[in-house]
Design a protein around this motif. Structure first.
Motif, mmCIF file in Angstrom:
data_model
loop_
_atom_site.group_PDB
_atom_site.id
_atom_site.type_symbol
_atom_site.label_atom_id
_atom_site.label_comp_id
_atom_site.label_asym_id
_atom_site.label_seq_id
_atom_site.Cartn_x
_atom_site.Cartn_y
_atom_site.Cartn_z
ATOM 1 N N LEU A 88 0.829 -1.201 0.000
ATOM 2 C CA LEU A 88 0.000 0.000 0.000
ATOM 3 C C LEU A 88 0.867 1.257 0.000
ATOM 4 O O LEU A 88 0.525 2.259 -0.633
ATOM 5 C CB LEU A 88 -0.944 0.001 1.204
ATOM 6 N N GLU A 89 2.008 1.203 0.677
ATOM 7 C CA GLU A 89 2.937 2.335 0.657
ATOM 8 C C GLU A 89 3.401 2.602 -0.774
ATOM 9 O O GLU A 89 3.521 3.756 -1.194
ATOM 10 C CB GLU A 89 4.140 2.060 1.563
ATOM 11 N N TYR A 90 3.668 1.537 -1.509
ATOM 12 C CA TYR A 90 4.082 1.659 -2.909
ATOM 13 C C TYR A 90 2.974 2.305 -3.740
ATOM 14 O O TYR A 90 3.224 3.206 -4.543
ATOM 15 C CB TYR A 90 4.433 0.275 -3.449
ATOM 16 N N VAL A 91 1.738 1.836 -3.527
ATOM 17 C CA VAL A 91 0.593 2.391 -4.257
ATOM 18 C C VAL A 91 0.434 3.877 -3.951
ATOM 19 O O VAL A 91 0.194 4.694 -4.854
ATOM 20 C CB VAL A 91 -0.703 1.624 -3.913
ATOM 21 N N ILE A 92 0.578 4.250 -2.690
ATOM 22 C CA ILE A 92 0.422 5.655 -2.303
ATOM 23 C C ILE A 92 1.520 6.509 -2.926
ATOM 24 O O ILE A 92 1.251 7.591 -3.472
ATOM 25 C CB ILE A 92 0.424 5.787 -0.770
ATOM 26 N N GLN A 93 2.750 6.034 -2.860
ATOM 27 C CA GLN A 93 3.867 6.817 -3.419
ATOM 28 C C GLN A 93 3.723 6.997 -4.933
ATOM 29 O O GLN A 93 3.733 8.112 -5.458
ATOM 30 C CB GLN A 93 5.198 6.140 -3.106
ATOM 31 N N PRO A 233 -3.999 -0.024 -9.564
ATOM 32 C CA PRO A 233 -4.234 1.418 -9.379
ATOM 33 C C PRO A 233 -3.361 2.273 -10.294
ATOM 34 O O PRO A 233 -3.802 3.318 -10.786
ATOM 35 C CB PRO A 233 -3.872 1.648 -7.905
ATOM 36 N N LEU A 234 -2.134 1.838 -10.510
ATOM 37 C CA LEU A 234 -1.218 2.615 -11.341
ATOM 38 C C LEU A 234 -1.628 2.543 -12.802
ATOM 39 O O LEU A 234 -1.447 3.506 -13.561
ATOM 40 C CB LEU A 234 0.220 2.106 -11.149
ATOM 41 N N TYR A 235 -2.202 1.412 -13.195
ATOM 42 C CA TYR A 235 -2.703 1.270 -14.565
ATOM 43 C C TYR A 235 -3.811 2.284 -14.835
ATOM 44 O O TYR A 235 -3.764 3.014 -15.829
ATOM 45 C CB TYR A 235 -3.226 -0.153 -14.779
#
Length: 248
Positions: A88-93, A233-235
C-alpha cells in the motif's frame, strides 16, 4: 526548485514549519535569499524567497503567483483492499506521482492483514507522510489525503458522492471484456470524480462485488492481463492521464 506545502498564505507571505524546516536548513542548506515553491491546501502555488530562518520556522515572501496546475483533470480516488507488507505504501507513493486525489484503504474479506486500530493511526500518519513527499517530488499542487481503513459498508457510504465508480475485476479480464473503461472515459467530464476499487491479493469475493454493484459500481477489466493489487491502481491512473492529458 524545491517545493514545500504550507498551511496557508497570508496575502503575500507564509511560514514553513515542522520537518520541512530541518530539510531546508540541514539537507538543502538554504539560507535567506534562496527561492522555493510553496503550495497551500487550496492549490494556490507561488515562487517565494526565504526572508528569515529560525530553529523551527522559515519565513518566506511571495515573489510570483504560479497559475499552472499539474493536477489530473479528473479527481481519482483509489480504494485498496488492505494488501500485505508495504504494497500500500508503494501504491500511495507511485499513485501520488501519477495524480491520485485520495487513497482509501478498506478491509476486504480476503485481506490477510488485520487492521489494528491502535497501530492504525501510526500507519495513517506514515502513509500521509509518503503522500506528502511524493507530492513534493512530482510537483503536485495538492497532497492526496490518505484515510484510515474503512469497512466495506463504510466505503459504500463514502462512495455516494462520486460521479463514477469502478471495480477492477479480474473475471472481466478473463472473459475478454475490453470496452467498459473506454466507454466510461467517454462519458467522464473534466472536473468530475472517479472512485476505483481494487481488491487485495486474493481479489474481491462475489458477495463484495455484488454489494458494490448494488451501490452503483461498474465492473471492468484493465486489459487482458491479470494485474497485481499494487499494479492495477497505477494502470488506471496512467490511463486517465493518457486519455485526459495527452490524447487531447
Amino acid at each position: 526548485m524545491q517545493r514545500y506545502f504550507v498551511d496557508k498564505f497570508e496575502e503575500s507571505s507564509t511560514i514553513i514549519t515542522g520537518d520541512d524546516v530541518h530539510h531546508i536548513i540541514r539537507v538543502m542548506r538554504m539560507d535567506v535569499g534562496h527561492q522555493i515553491i510553496c503550495c497551500d491546501p487550496n492549490g494556490k502555488v507561488a515562487r517565494c524567497t526565504i526572508t528569515e530562518i529560525s530553529n523551527d520556522v522559515v519565513f518566506v515572501n511571495v515573489v510570483e503567483w504560479i497559475e499552472k496546475s499539474n493536477e489530473l483533470p479528473i479527481k481519482v480516488t483509489i480504494a485498496s483492499g488492505l494488501p500485505k507488507g508495504d504494497k500500500l505504501e508503494y501504491v500511495i507513493q507511485k499513485g501520488t506521482e501519477l495524480g491520485a486525489s485520495e487513497f482509501v484503504p478498506f478491509i476486504a474479506a480476503r485481506s490477510v492483514v488485520k487492521w489494528d486500530e491502535k497501530k492504525g493511526l501510526k500507519k495513517v500518519e506514515r502513509w500521509n507522510k509518503i503522500a506528502k513527499e511524493a507530492a513534493e517530488q512530482s510537483h503536485r499542487t495538492i497532497i492526496p489525503s490518505v484515510h484510515e481503513a474503512l469497512s466495506l459498508t463504510d466505503l459504500l457510504t463514502y462512495s455516494q458522492s462520486y460521479d463514477y465508480k469502478l471495480i477492477a475485476y479480474e473475471e472481466d479480464a478473463k472473459s475478454g471484456e475490453k470496452s467498459k473503461l473506454v466507454r466510461l472515459f467517454n462519458e467522464l467530464v473534466e472536473g468530475q470524480s472517479l472512485l476505483v476499487v481494487v481488491g487485495p491479493e486474493g481479489g474481491l469475493s462475489e458477495k463484495e462485488v455484488s454489494r458494490l454493484e448494488e451501490n452503483g459500481f461498474l465492473t471492468c477489466s484493465f486489459g487482458p492481463r491479470i494485474l497485481r493489487t499494487e499494479t492495477a491502481p497505477l494502470y488506471v491512473l496512467s490511463a486517465v492521464s493518457y486519455y485526459f492529458e495527452l490524447a487531447r
